[in-house]
Scaffold this motif. Structure first.
Motif, PDB file in Angstrom:
ATOM      1  N   VAL A 190       0.842  -1.190   0.000  1.00  0.00           N
ATOM      2  CA  VAL A 190       0.000   0.000   0.000  1.00  0.00           C
ATOM      3  C   VAL A 190       0.880   1.244   0.000  1.00  0.00           C
ATOM      4  N   THR A 191       0.585   2.179  -0.918  1.00  0.00           N
ATOM      5  CA  THR A 191       1.348   3.428  -0.971  1.00  0.00           C
ATOM      6  C   THR A 191       0.588   4.617  -0.431  1.00  0.00           C
ATOM      7  N   GLU A 192      -0.760   4.557  -0.479  1.00  0.00           N
ATOM      8  CA  GLU A 192      -1.555   5.685  -0.022  1.00  0.00           C
ATOM      9  C   GLU A 192      -3.008   5.270   0.195  1.00  0.00           C
ATOM     10  N   VAL A 193      -3.713   6.087   0.934  1.00  0.00           N
ATOM     11  CA  VAL A 193      -5.158   5.938   1.057  1.00  0.00           C
ATOM     12  C   VAL A 193      -5.744   6.892   0.024  1.00  0.00           C
ATOM     13  N   ALA A 219       1.625  -0.113  -4.898  1.00  0.00           N
ATOM     14  CA  ALA A 219       2.950   0.077  -5.477  1.00  0.00           C
ATOM     15  C   ALA A 219       2.986  -0.568  -6.860  1.00  0.00           C
ATOM     16  N   PRO A 220       3.799  -0.074  -7.725  1.00  0.00           N
ATOM     17  CA  PRO A 220       4.593   1.147  -7.582  1.00  0.00           C
ATOM     18  C   PRO A 220       3.715   2.384  -7.691  1.00  0.00           C
ATOM     19  N   ARG A 221       4.103   3.419  -6.953  1.00  0.00           N
ATOM     20  CA  ARG A 221       3.328   4.677  -6.937  1.00  0.00           C
ATOM     21  C   ARG A 221       3.182   5.192  -8.367  1.00  0.00           C
ATOM     22  N   LEU A 251      -5.051  -0.020  -7.908  1.00  0.00           N
ATOM     23  CA  LEU A 251      -5.817   0.311  -6.711  1.00  0.00           C
ATOM     24  C   LEU A 251      -6.398  -0.957  -6.104  1.00  0.00           C
ATOM     25  N   LEU A 252      -6.637  -0.901  -4.819  1.00  0.00           N
ATOM     26  CA  LEU A 252      -7.304  -1.994  -4.120  1.00  0.00           C
ATOM     27  C   LEU A 252      -8.508  -1.408  -3.397  1.00  0.00           C
ATOM     28  N   ASP A 253      -9.706  -1.845  -3.793  1.00  0.00           N
ATOM     29  CA  ASP A 253     -10.937  -1.435  -3.116  1.00  0.00           C
ATOM     30  C   ASP A 253     -11.292  -2.478  -2.071  1.00  0.00           C
ATOM     31  N   LEU A 254     -11.524  -2.025  -0.854  1.00  0.00           N
ATOM     32  CA  LEU A 254     -11.951  -2.915   0.227  1.00  0.00           C
ATOM     33  C   LEU A 254     -13.346  -2.511   0.674  1.00  0.00           C
ATOM     34  N   GLU A 255     -14.180  -3.486   0.910  1.00  0.00           N
ATOM     35  CA  GLU A 255     -15.477  -3.261   1.542  1.00  0.00           C
ATOM     36  C   GLU A 255     -15.311  -3.691   2.993  1.00  0.00           C
TER      37      GLU A 255
END
Length: 119
Positions: free
Chosen positions: A62-65, A83-85, A90-94
């Protein structure tokens, strides 16, 4: 002189009783309930922390929220940049705040559209 002794005893016992009652009442202070925005902020921080821990334990870097939105009471959608920035991954979490767990994930970009429900 005799009638004075019961009066003194009554005054002393009243004073001691008053002092005994004052102590615990001062210790039990009532604190106001945190405002809704404060409670939501605390929930937000927990959701981000738990979501990030989940992503890292699942092998993501994870690089950022990128976004965190409460979509309905006790239910959040959190999007992390991976990553890489600048890769666009993106990773979407529920996230179910009441159960304090991730209930679904979707990776966007890179391996686009791959979704995995979490038991």
């Amino acid at each position: 002189m005799v009638p004075l002794r019961p009066a003194i005893a009554l005054v002393l016992s009243s004073t001691l009783l008053g002092i005994g009652c004052a102590g615990p009442a001062q210790e039990r202070r009532m604190y106001p309930e945190p405002s809704n925005s404060v409670q939501q902020e605390l929930g937000y921080n927990d959701v981000i922390r738990i979501g990030q821990e989940y992503a890292v334990s699942s092998g993501y870097e994870v690089t950022e929220v990128a976004e965190a939105v409460q979509v309905r009471p006790n239910y959040w959608r959190v999007r992390f940049g991976l990553a890489p920035r600048g890769s666009g991954r993106l990773l979407d979490l529920e996230f179910d705040e009441a159960r304090r767990q991730v209930v679904g994930t979707t990776e966007v970009g890179g391996a686009a559209g791959r979704g995995t429900p979490t038991p």
